[in-house]
Design an enzyme around this catalytic site. Structure first.
Site, short mmCIF file in Angstrom:
data_model
loop_
_atom_site.label_atom_id
_atom_site.label_comp_id
_atom_site.label_asym_id
_atom_site.label_seq_id
_atom_site.Cartn_x
_atom_site.Cartn_y
_atom_site.Cartn_z
N ASP A 16 0.83 -1.21 0.00
CA ASP A 16 0.00 0.00 0.00
C ASP A 16 0.86 1.26 0.00
OD1 ASP A 16 -2.41 1.34 -0.02
OD2 ASP A 16 -2.62 1.34 2.16
N GLY A 17 0.31 2.33 -0.58
CA GLY A 17 0.97 3.63 -0.51
C GLY A 17 1.50 4.16 -1.83
N ARG A 20 -0.02 7.75 -2.52
CA ARG A 20 0.54 8.80 -1.66
C ARG A 20 2.02 9.05 -1.99
NH1 ARG A 20 -1.14 6.02 3.55
NH2 ARG A 20 -1.57 4.38 2.04
N HIS A 33 2.15 3.77 -9.10
CA HIS A 33 1.90 2.36 -9.41
C HIS A 33 3.06 1.77 -10.24
CE1 HIS A 33 -1.89 2.50 -7.50
NE2 HIS A 33 -2.51 3.22 -8.41
N LEU A 127 10.72 -20.63 -4.47
CA LEU A 127 9.77 -19.70 -3.86
C LEU A 127 8.44 -19.82 -4.60
CD1 LEU A 127 9.10 -17.12 -2.07
CD2 LEU A 127 9.84 -15.76 -4.03
N ARG A 179 2.22 -4.78 6.11
CA ARG A 179 1.48 -3.77 5.35
C ARG A 179 2.31 -2.49 5.33
NH1 ARG A 179 -4.76 -2.44 4.51
NH2 ARG A 179 -4.50 -0.62 3.20
C1 IPE Z 1 -5.41 -2.73 -0.16
O1 IPE Z 1 -5.13 -1.38 -0.27
C2 IPE Z 1 -5.34 -3.40 -1.49
C3 IPE Z 1 -4.00 -3.47 -2.08
C4 IPE Z 1 -2.87 -3.04 -1.57
C5 IPE Z 1 -3.95 -4.12 -3.35
P1 IPE Z 1 -6.27 -0.27 -0.38
O2 IPE Z 1 -5.55 1.02 -0.50
O3 IPE Z 1 -7.21 -0.61 -1.47
O4 IPE Z 1 -7.03 -0.42 1.02
P2 IPE Z 1 -7.86 0.64 1.86
O5 IPE Z 1 -8.88 1.22 0.93
O6 IPE Z 1 -6.89 1.67 2.35
O7 IPE Z 1 -8.43 -0.15 2.99
C1 IPE Z 2 -1.60 0.29 -3.37
O1 IPE Z 2 -1.42 1.65 -3.37
C2 IPE Z 2 -1.87 -0.26 -4.74
C3 IPE Z 2 -3.24 -0.73 -4.92
C4 IPE Z 2 -4.20 -0.69 -4.05
C5 IPE Z 2 -3.57 -1.30 -6.20
P1 IPE Z 2 -2.66 2.66 -3.33
O2 IPE Z 2 -3.04 2.97 -4.74
O3 IPE Z 2 -3.74 2.18 -2.45
O4 IPE Z 2 -1.94 3.92 -2.69
P2 IPE Z 2 -2.54 4.90 -1.60
O5 IPE Z 2 -2.99 4.08 -0.45
O6 IPE Z 2 -3.67 5.64 -2.26
O7 IPE Z 2 -1.39 5.79 -1.25
MG MG Z 3 -4.14 2.40 -0.46
#
Ligand code: IPE
Ligand code: IPE
Ligand code: MG
Length: 237
Positions: A16-17, A20, A33, A127, A179
């Site tokens: 995640d992230g 941001r 991404h 793996l 996470r």
């Molecule tokens: C979880 O992240 C899904 C993935 C990392 C693929 P999200 O960004 O979608 O989750 P929420 O919305 O913060 O819970």
């Molecule tokens: C995780 O990063 C990737 C996916 C959920 C596909 P995000 O796109 O959720 O990034 P943030 O949480 O908005 O920063």
């Molecule tokens: Mg996210």
């Protein structure tokens, strides 16, 4: 420590992230991404080096379909490109690729690429890389429960088999869940498998999470005392 572990380590990461990470740099989410996808390559290699047995990566959740269609399209393209680029090297390095989650909502072209990647890497023993795409743990548990209702053999093992079938692949119980991105929630990932998983949350955004960060997380995991409901070993003996 960890003497109750009978299988090679199963690590899962909620990557995640990305959005941001990009926003902090004044860039579009798609740039985050892209960097995130590049990082998958590095972390998969690192996990193999660190002798992780199974690595499950959350790439796209069932709820992520609710994002703007351009973002969804960009994510799907990145995923397809990743598989096309990485399959040969994974096969060479003994990394078996599986994709878990629903397939019926993916494009036929992507489904073909997934099947080819799974076939070409099927012999990998070093793996097991599981990529979760259009994945929802709740939905998987629900679909397995519906099938279980009609089952003649009723046991936890047979339920877990069905859970594996509906997600396109079973895996051992989860040992460690990382996470990135600072949120402290599961977001519908591996709810069943994580029953006794150790949880590790880091504020680092996914594109910034390095092999060294992974090694630190694994070291912390190894120092933890997993009890599975029992008393500590020192007390029991
Ligand atoms: C979880 O992240 C899904 C993935 C990392 C693929 P999200 O960004 O979608 O989750 P929420 O919305 O913060 O819970
Ligand atoms: C995780 O990063 C990737 C996916 C959920 C596909 P995000 O796109 O959720 O990034 P943030 O949480 O908005 O920063
Ligand atoms: Mg996210």
């Amino acid at each position: 420590m960890n003497s109750l572990r009978t299988h090679a380590l199963h690590l899962a990461i909620i990557m995640d992230g990305n959005g941001r990470w990009a926003a902090l740099r004044g860039q579009p989410r798609s740039a985050g991404h892209r960097r995130g996808a590049e990082n998958v390559r590095a972390i998969v290699r690192a996990a193999a080096e660190l002798r992780v047995g199974t690595l499950t990566l959350y790439a796209f959740s069932a709820d992520n379909w609710q994002r703007p269609s351009v973002e969804v399209a960009a994510l799907m393209r990145l995923f397809e490109d990743y598989l096309k680029k990485e399959t040969a090297e994974c096969a060479q390095q003994g990394i078996r690729i599986s994709v878990i989650g629903r397939r019926d909502r993916l494009s036929p072209a992507l489904r073909d690429v997934i099947e080819a990647a799974e076939l070409d890497t099927a012999d990998g023993r070093r793996l097991h890389l599981r990529l979760a795409v259009d994945y929802s743990a709740r939905e998987a548990i629900f679909r397995a429960a519906c099938r279980f209702y009609k089952a003649t053999r009723v046991s936890r093992e047979s339920f877990e088999e069905l859970l594996g079938e509906v997600t396109h692949g079973a895996a051992p119980d989860l040992d460690l869940l990382i996470r990135t991105g600072g949120e402290q929630r599961l977001s519908d990932f591996l709810l069943w498998e994580a029953a006794y998983a150790e949880l590790y949350f880091t504020p680092k955004m996914w594109p910034d999470f390095t092999a060294a960060d992974l090694a630190i997380a694994l070291a912390e995991y190894r120092a933890r005392d997993r009890r599975f409901g029992r008393v500590p070993e020192a007390v029991a003996s």
